[in-house]
Design a protein around this motif. Sequence first.
Motif, short mmCIF file in Angstrom:
data_model
loop_
_atom_site.label_atom_id
_atom_site.label_comp_id
_atom_site.label_asym_id
_atom_site.label_seq_id
_atom_site.Cartn_x
_atom_site.Cartn_y
_atom_site.Cartn_z
N GLY A 1 50.46 119.72 34.15
CA GLY A 1 50.11 119.74 35.57
C GLY A 1 49.62 121.10 36.00
N GLU A 2 48.84 121.12 37.07
CA GLU A 2 48.30 122.37 37.58
C GLU A 2 49.44 123.25 38.11
N THR A 3 49.12 124.51 38.32
CA THR A 3 50.09 125.44 38.90
C THR A 3 50.55 124.92 40.26
N GLY A 4 51.87 124.90 40.45
CA GLY A 4 52.43 124.51 41.74
C GLY A 4 52.68 123.03 41.91
N THR A 5 52.50 122.23 40.86
CA THR A 5 52.70 120.78 41.00
C THR A 5 54.17 120.39 40.84
N GLY A 6 55.03 121.31 40.45
CA GLY A 6 56.46 121.02 40.37
C GLY A 6 56.95 120.68 38.98
N LYS A 7 56.40 121.33 37.97
CA LYS A 7 56.79 121.01 36.59
C LYS A 7 58.27 121.33 36.34
N GLU A 8 58.74 122.46 36.86
CA GLU A 8 60.16 122.78 36.64
C GLU A 8 61.07 121.83 37.41
N ARG B 1 54.38 117.75 17.28
CA ARG B 1 55.84 117.64 17.22
C ARG B 1 56.45 117.50 18.63
N LEU B 2 55.86 118.19 19.59
CA LEU B 2 56.38 118.14 20.96
C LEU B 2 55.97 116.85 21.68
N ASN B 3 54.84 116.30 21.28
CA ASN B 3 54.24 115.22 22.06
C ASN B 3 54.85 113.85 21.74
N MET B 4 56.18 113.76 21.90
CA MET B 4 56.81 112.44 21.79
C MET B 4 56.54 111.65 23.06
N ALA B 5 56.37 112.36 24.16
CA ALA B 5 56.00 111.73 25.42
C ALA B 5 55.36 112.81 26.30
N THR B 6 54.36 112.42 27.10
CA THR B 6 53.69 113.34 28.01
C THR B 6 53.72 112.77 29.41
N LEU B 7 54.11 113.61 30.37
CA LEU B 7 54.07 113.22 31.78
C LEU B 7 53.00 114.05 32.48
N ASP B 8 52.05 113.38 33.10
CA ASP B 8 51.00 114.06 33.87
C ASP B 8 51.44 114.14 35.32
N LEU B 9 51.51 115.36 35.85
CA LEU B 9 51.90 115.57 37.25
C LEU B 9 50.65 115.63 38.11
N PRO B 10 50.54 114.75 39.09
CA PRO B 10 49.30 114.69 39.88
C PRO B 10 49.17 115.89 40.80
N PRO B 11 47.95 116.43 40.96
CA PRO B 11 47.76 117.49 41.96
C PRO B 11 47.92 116.92 43.37
N LEU B 12 48.28 117.77 44.31
CA LEU B 12 48.57 117.31 45.67
C LEU B 12 47.35 116.67 46.32
N ARG B 13 46.15 117.15 45.99
CA ARG B 13 44.93 116.61 46.61
C ARG B 13 44.70 115.14 46.24
N ASP B 14 45.34 114.67 45.17
CA ASP B 14 45.18 113.28 44.74
C ASP B 14 46.35 112.40 45.18
#
Length: 448
Positions: free
Chosen positions: A174-181, A306-319
């Motif tokens: 996700g882009e910066t500021g989308t709330g990944k943490e 190895r890390l990509n057992m699952a990927t979550l895409d966090l949408p940007p706020l504009r979308d």
Amino acid sequence: MNEPIVLIVDDEEMMRTALEQWLRLSGFATATAADAEEALASIDDIHPHVVLTDVRMPGLSGLDLLRSIAERGLPTEIILITGHGDVPMAVEAMRAGAFDFLQKPYVPDQLVNSITRAAEQARLKRELADLRRKLDGGENELATRLVGASPAMQALRHAVLDLAPIPADIILLGETGTGKEVVARCLHDFSPRAKGPFVAVNCAAIPAELIESELFGHESGSFTGASGQRIGKFEYAHGGTLLLDEIESMPLLAQAKVLRVIQERVVERLGSNKQIPLDLRIIAASKVDLNAESQAGRFRADLYYRLNMATLDLPPLRDRGDDSVILFHHFLAEASRRFGRQAPALHPADINALLAHSWPGNVRELKAAADRFALGLGATGRSIGDILGHKAPTSAGISLAERVAAYERHLIEAELDRHDNAIAAVADALQVPRRTLSEKMNRLGVRR
């Protein structure tokens, strides 16, 4: 039953030590912090039932700590102790959510009794939260943390609930500021590892020459400046979750060693041959596509796979459609409580500004805008458009009525600034009745 955990926060070391010894003898597990900042940094790892804090400390006060814990909705009770107590302070503390307010010198048995009751209340809160989570699958609680009604956010919440109980490593994109943490924290809190530590590491903030020591730890004398043993982040996260934020910034050499740790689930501190077994979940967060980075040779492909057992895409706020308005109200309420100010009402022009803005900084930018709006000061901008830096439209294509309204608004806001929001003085300066001025302010969306 496990011992209740009490976090003691006091800037005086002798007081911390005395309280720690007394409470341990009284049957409590304890942890200490020298100030509110240290307490807030450690509270997610400690999960205390009770925070016992002095009121007056350098930096943030005990009341500030109380408000911060209350804002985060943690199932923790707070007891404040002060040598300078007064009735207004006690009332303020209780209104802010304190369990108890004790004045020095206090009777030790009274303190133990208060902590016992607070710990029991915290335990009941946690049991109730667990029961609610089991009854609704966690959806209601998650909706208060991943706020939004857009289809993208509904899908994200469902994905978090699906993945949280599965012992799989995850990539957050996700882009910066989308709330990944925030999402990583939810994956941890809704998993069987919730009682273990959640350790977040920003890979971009660690110098390349120190990243291995930071991640893997080191033994005394393992390199110049290694004066003592250090536990690395992988080892510290044992039993919980490790977030590797901005993993795309990690040097390639360190990536190779991280790959081995992830594959083998063992770590060796620098300067040691001893393999330490690990039990943890790893969440990698990135603002760029790691698959594309691996194909370009800037990120190890084997680590990505190895890390990509699952990927979550966090949408940007504009979308996310109207989520910007929902989130703004959410953060505005939080900011108003934090600043002790009444939340200003949103004018239709403010709603339009929220919906029209492209939000390059995403949720982080929106939260900062809500904080400024909650202050309601002329210096921070009186309208959302002012705060977001929207320039007034040019006169071409604008009707005479719209131009007059914009000019009136400008004049009123200028006089409000000049007269420190005194309505009577502004009415005198503009030579209009107060009622007329109030009506114009309401119609134009001008705030005091």
